[in-house]
Design an enzyme around this catalytic site. Structure first.
Site, short mmCIF file in Angstrom:
data_model
loop_
_atom_site.label_atom_id
_atom_site.label_comp_id
_atom_site.label_asym_id
_atom_site.label_seq_id
_atom_site.Cartn_x
_atom_site.Cartn_y
_atom_site.Cartn_z
N TYR A 1 -1.23 11.93 -15.66
CA TYR A 1 -0.37 11.00 -16.39
C TYR A 1 0.34 10.01 -15.47
O TYR A 1 0.30 8.79 -15.70
CB TYR A 1 0.69 11.79 -17.19
CG TYR A 1 0.19 12.34 -18.49
CD1 TYR A 1 0.44 11.68 -19.69
CD2 TYR A 1 -0.53 13.53 -18.53
CE1 TYR A 1 -0.01 12.18 -20.90
CE2 TYR A 1 -1.00 14.05 -19.73
CZ TYR A 1 -0.74 13.37 -20.91
OH TYR A 1 -1.19 13.88 -22.11
N ASN B 1 0.81 -1.22 0.00
CA ASN B 1 0.00 0.00 0.00
C ASN B 1 0.85 1.27 0.00
O ASN B 1 0.32 2.36 -0.19
CB ASN B 1 -0.92 -0.01 1.23
CG ASN B 1 -1.77 1.23 1.35
OD1 ASN B 1 -2.62 1.51 0.51
ND2 ASN B 1 -1.52 2.01 2.39
#
Length: 252
Positions: free
Chosen positions: A157, A92
Site C-alpha cells: 500500500y 532519489n
C-alpha cells in the site's frame, strides 16, 4: 554520443550508495560536477572520494534530511555555493521498498505512510522548490525524480501510494516549469541490482520481468543521464518504466 553535459552541475539526493551513487557516477563521467547528498556523512565522504578519483570531476558530499524543510533549504544553498549553481536535480532519497510491511490493509499504518510520504514525496517537493528558482533564472534545467514500479502494481500500500504521488508531483512541475526551459520527468525502476542485492533476489526479479535478468543500477543511471542532457528537451512530464518490462501489461 556527446550528451552535451560537460560543465553542468548536479545535485543528487540519496547518493551515498545504490542507484543514487550510480547516477552520480554516470553524470560525472559525462563531465558533470556533482553534489551528492544523504543523511550520513561518513559513507557520503567515501563515495565522493571514490567517484572523484574515478572521473576527475568535483564531487562534494553534503548531508541532508529530506523530511525537514530547513535541512533541504540548507542543502540547496550549500550546493549552490559548492558548485556555483545547480542545473540538474535528481531526487532519489527514500527508504528502499518502504518504511514498513504493508501488503494488506491491516498491515498498513498511517505512521508508516506519513513517514514515507514525508521523506519521498514531500522531500522531492521540498528539494524542487529550493532548486527551481535557480533553474528558472538560468532559463534551463532538468529535474529527474526516481520513483518505483510499485506505482503500477499492488502488494504494498505505502509503496504504491508514494510512487504514484511522485508521478503526480512531477507532472505538475513539468507543466509549470516547462515554459522556463526546465523539464521534469520520472523514472520508475523495478527490482534493481545494487551493492546489497543477493543472488536469490536477482533470480526472483529476473523471473518477474520480460528480459529475464535483473536491471543493473548503471542502466537506471544511463537513463538519468539521457534525461539530464540538453538533447532531451522534447521529453517533459513523462513517467518512464525501467524494470525490464512487465509481463502481460500494455502501457499506453
Amino acid at each position: 554520443m556527446d550528451l552535451q553535459l560537460t560543465g553542468k552541475r548536479a545535485l543528487v539526493t540519496g547518493a551515498s550508495r545504490g542507484i543514487g551513487k550510480a547516477i552520480a557516477l554516470a553524470l560525472a563521467r559525462e563531465g558533470v560536477d556533482v553534489v551528492i547528498a544523504a543523511r550520513n556523512l561518513a559513507p557520503l565522504t567515501a563515495t565522493a572520494r571514490e567517484l572523484a578519483q574515478a572521473t576527475g570531476r568535483r564531487i562534494a558530499p553534503l548531508t541532508v534530511d529530506t523530511g525537514d524543510d530547513a535541512s533541504v533549504k540548507a542543502l540547496v544553498e550549500a550546493a549552490v555555493r559548492e558548485l556555483g549553481g545547480v542545473d540538474i536535480l535528481v531526487n532519489n532519497a527514500a527508504t528502499p521498498g518502504g518504511a514498513a510491511p504493508a501488503a494488506t490493509i491491516a498491515q498498513a499504518t498511517t505512521a508508516a505512510l506519513l513517514d514515507d510520504v514525508n521523506v519521498k514525496v514531500a522531500g522531492y517537493l521540498r528539494t524542487a522548490q529550493a532548486v527551481a528558482p535557480h533553474l528558472v533564472k538560468a532559463s534551463w534545467g532538468r529535474i529527474i525524480n526516481i520513483g518505483g514500479l510499485a506505482a503500477r502494481g499492488t502488494g504494498h500500500y505505502v509503496a504504491s501510494i508514494r510512487n504514484g504521488a511522485v508521478s503526480s508531483l512531477t507532472k505538475n512541475l513539468a507543466d509549470e516549469l516547462g515554459p522556463h526551459g526546465v523539464t521534469a520527468n520520472v523514472i520508475h525502476p523495478g527490482g534493481t541490482r545494487t551493492e546489497k542485492t543477493t543472488l536469490e533476489a536477482e533470480a526472483r526479479i529476473a523471473a518477474s520481468n520480460t528480459i529475464g535478468r535483473i536491471v543493473d543500477a548503471s542502466e537506471i543511471a544511463w537513463l538519468v543521464a539521457i534525461l539530464a542532457s540538453p538533447l532531451s528537451g522534447a521529453i517533459n512530464g513523462e513517467t518512464l518504466a525501467a524494470g525490464g518490462g512487465t509481463p502481460k501489461v500494455i502501457g499506453y
